[in-house]
Scaffold this motif. Structure first.
Motif: not given
Length: 72
Positions: A25-29, A64-72
């Motif tokens: 949904k966030l477009g990260l993958i 978890k690593n992908i999502v955390e990197k995008s929000s951090g």
């Protein structure tokens, strides 16, 4: 003590799937596939050059690593 949103393999796989949906949904993958078998789940998260089967544990940590990197 840290509280985790899972306590067995099924709830861990469900959390990994939820993270994959969030990352999508966030477009990260670009996409993901989950193969459900009677005794296991396999996650496929495409990479730039390959896509390999991941266990629920591997998928959870990677997502978890992908999502955390995008929000951090």
């Amino acid at each position: 003590m840290t509280k985790y949103p899972f306590n067995d393999e099924i709830s861990l796989a469900e959390q990994a799937e939820a993270l994959a949906k969030k990352a999508l949904k966030l477009g990260l993958i670009p996409s993901f596939v989950v193969h459900h078998f009677p005794d296991s789940w396999e996650f496929y998260i495409p990479d730039k050059s390959k896509s390999q089967a991941l266990t629920p544990e591997e998928a959870y940590l990677q997502l978890k690593n992908i999502v955390e990197k995008s929000s951090g």
